[in-house]
Design an enzyme around this catalytic site. Structure first.
Site, PDB file in Angstrom:
ATOM      1  N   ALA A 258      54.028 -27.465  19.907  1.00 25.72           N
ATOM      2  CA  ALA A 258      52.745 -27.963  19.397  1.00 25.72           C
ATOM      3  C   ALA A 258      51.721 -26.838  19.324  1.00 25.72           C
ATOM      4  O   ALA A 258      50.979 -26.716  18.344  1.00 25.72           O
ATOM      5  CB  ALA A 258      52.231 -29.094  20.286  1.00 25.72           C
ATOM      6  N   TYR A 259      51.686 -26.013  20.346  1.00 30.64           N
ATOM      7  CA  TYR A 259      50.759 -24.877  20.356  1.00 30.64           C
ATOM      8  C   TYR A 259      51.039 -23.939  19.180  1.00 30.64           C
ATOM      9  O   TYR A 259      50.127 -23.554  18.445  1.00 30.64           O
ATOM     10  CB  TYR A 259      50.909 -24.121  21.682  1.00 30.64           C
ATOM     11  CG  TYR A 259      50.089 -22.853  21.773  1.00 30.64           C
ATOM     12  CD1 TYR A 259      48.772 -22.892  22.197  1.00 30.64           C
ATOM     13  CD2 TYR A 259      50.644 -21.620  21.443  1.00 30.64           C
ATOM     14  CE1 TYR A 259      48.014 -21.734  22.298  1.00 30.64           C
ATOM     15  CE2 TYR A 259      49.893 -20.450  21.538  1.00 30.64           C
ATOM     16  CZ  TYR A 259      48.586 -20.514  21.952  1.00 30.64           C
ATOM     17  OH  TYR A 259      47.845 -19.373  22.043  1.00 30.64           O
ATOM     18  N   GLY A 260      52.308 -23.560  18.991  1.00 31.89           N
ATOM     19  CA  GLY A 260      52.661 -22.667  17.895  1.00 31.89           C
ATOM     20  C   GLY A 260      52.341 -23.257  16.534  1.00 31.89           C
ATOM     21  O   GLY A 260      51.926 -22.547  15.613  1.00 31.89           O
TER      22      GLY A 260
ATOM     23  N   THR B  98      49.903 -25.322  15.811  1.00 34.28           N
ATOM     24  CA  THR B  98      48.466 -25.235  15.543  1.00 34.28           C
ATOM     25  C   THR B  98      48.061 -23.803  15.183  1.00 34.28           C
ATOM     26  O   THR B  98      47.271 -23.594  14.257  1.00 34.28           O
ATOM     27  CB  THR B  98      47.656 -25.703  16.758  1.00 34.28           C
ATOM     28  OG1 THR B  98      47.973 -24.894  17.904  1.00 34.28           O
ATOM     29  CG2 THR B  98      47.969 -27.159  17.083  1.00 34.28           C
TER      30      THR B  98
END
Length: 427
Positions: A258-260, A262
């Site tokens: 999820a971080y990547g 975004t």
């Protein structure tokens, strides 16, 4: 002759260092003072060093032919690099003529805190944001005492605003309060971020995924929007800097999907904003800090991960020392669309090639940390080592210095071969 040659090399190294390393300059400068006061000794040093090293080397080596030829060749090479240095000082590395007004979201820890500290050392006015009054008060007290410990008698203006960047009304209020506090905002850095827990994507809680997306993507969208609206109302405009992260280049970020995802959107967002604001005085840029030893990175990291961190990571204060001068130069030169990367593919390859010398920098073989806490690194026993790392990160002339040295070496080889060939043929 050997002692003379050694002495010549030592003197040449000292002269090269004086010529290539940036000297301290006043914080508030006019373009004329930068042009005439800072550059003259550097440019003269480059010319004299080139002439001295080639002339001396040819004499010590016993090269046939007149000594004035290598001497003049060295002076010519020095002149070329003096011109390149002069151009870069005026067009690329120029500091602002006056302190800037800076807003950093997510400024209570990690890179945001380090950025605020670095801007403050340049006497810029800084506003940081955090989610609680307690976190802001603690960070501001630490920054102020830290600067006094570093010898800054009068701490530049530092203020804090409580803001949850995922809440539209709070972001609107942030822009208004920052304008009231500083009069204008020259630089807005969208730094607030959240990595979530270190887990496979299928095992992530929906609430964590939502928090990552809202903080990173929605928060950056809202902040960029309000920053642009604020700066469009300012006579001199302003500059928005979006902080990317792992995955911004489209590469996989396992355990942080999820971080990547975004972060992968940020270059596209910056390009879209730049296109929409093309006819205005608002610049949009991207900052890439690389891998840093922060809570975001260390959460859930294994012992094997930490051995890689020894090679590729740096402390936030080192990365901030690299980013801040380049942010300030972009503003001073009126640039738009810059993408400033701390960890480039070339630097990553260099770190991998020199990995034996980086073993155990931050973690031992078992993964236990061996580095000092932030306070010790900034003000304690590790302060000198930190200052050296920051000085290297701030430097702008390293690539010119390497090219300059290689040019002198190549010229010596060419002149030597030509002289010996002429002597051999009798011409």
């Amino acid at each position: 002759m050997q002692e003379t040659a050694v002495q010549a090399v030592q003197e040449a190294e000292q002269l090269q260092s004086a010529a290539l390393l940036p000297a301290p300059v006043p914080r508030i400068l006019t373009r004329r003072s930068v042009k005439y006061e800072e550059d003259l000794h550097k440019h003269l040093g480059l010319v004299l060093f080139g002439a001295y090293v080639l002339g001396s080397a040819s004499s010590v080596a016993g090269m046939p032919g007149p000594v004035w030829l290598p001497t003049m060749t060295g002076a010519a090479i020095g002149g070329v690099f003096a011109a390149a240095h002069r151009y870069c000082s005026a067009r690329v590395w120029r500091p602002p003529n006056a302190p800037l007004n800076i807003l950093v979201t997510g400024g209570t820890k990690g890179l945001g805190k380090a950025l605020a500290r670095e801007f403050l050392t340049h006497k810029d006015s800084v506003v940081i944001t955090g989610r609680s009054h307690a976190a802001l008060a603690q960070t501001m007290a630490a920054l102020q005492s830290g600067l006094q410990g570093l010898g800054y008698a009068h701490t530049p203006q530092l203020r804090g605003i409580v803001c949850d960047v995922t809440q539209p009304q709070q972001v609107v209020a942030l822009a208004e309060q920052a304008r009231e506090m500083m009069g204008s905002v020259d630089v807005w850095i969208c730094n607030a971020g959240y990595s979530g827990s270190f887990k496979h994507f299928l095992d992530q809680e929906p609430e964590t995924i939502e928090a990552v997306v809202k903080t990173n993507l929605l928060g950056t969208l809202l902040c960029s929007r309000e920053a642009a609206k604020l700066m469009l109302g300012q006579q001199l405009g302003g500059h928005i800097f979006i902080m990317d992260g792992a995955g911004a280049d489209g590469s996989a970020t396992p355990q942080y999907a999820a971080y990547g995802a975004t972060k992968a959107s940020f270059p596209q967002l910056a390009a879209s904003l730049r296109a929409e604001l093309a006819s205005t005085h608002v610049g949009v840029h991207v900052l890439s800090p690389g891998m840093m030893l922060t809570e975001l990175l260390l959460e859930g990291a294994t012992a094997a991960n930490k051995q890689a961190f020894n090679i590729l990571c740096e402390h936030p204060e080192t990365v901030a020392a690299f980013l801040v001068p380049r942010v300030r130069s972009a503003v001073s030169c009126g640039l738009n669309g810059t993408y400033t990367r701390y960890l480039t593919p070339a630097s990553a390859i260099y770190r991998l090639l020199t990995s034996p010398g980086r073993i155990g920098r931050f973690f031992d073989a078992s993964g236990a940390p061996v580095y000092a806490p932030e306070h010790e690194r900034i003000l304690g026993k590790g302060a000198k080592a930190t200052a050296r790392q920051q000085a290297l990160a701030r430097a702008r002339t390293s690539s010119l210095g390497v090219a300059y040295s290689l040019s002198l070496a190549l010229s010596f080889v060419v002149l030597s071969l030509d002289s010996h060939a002429s002597a051999f043929t009798g011409h």
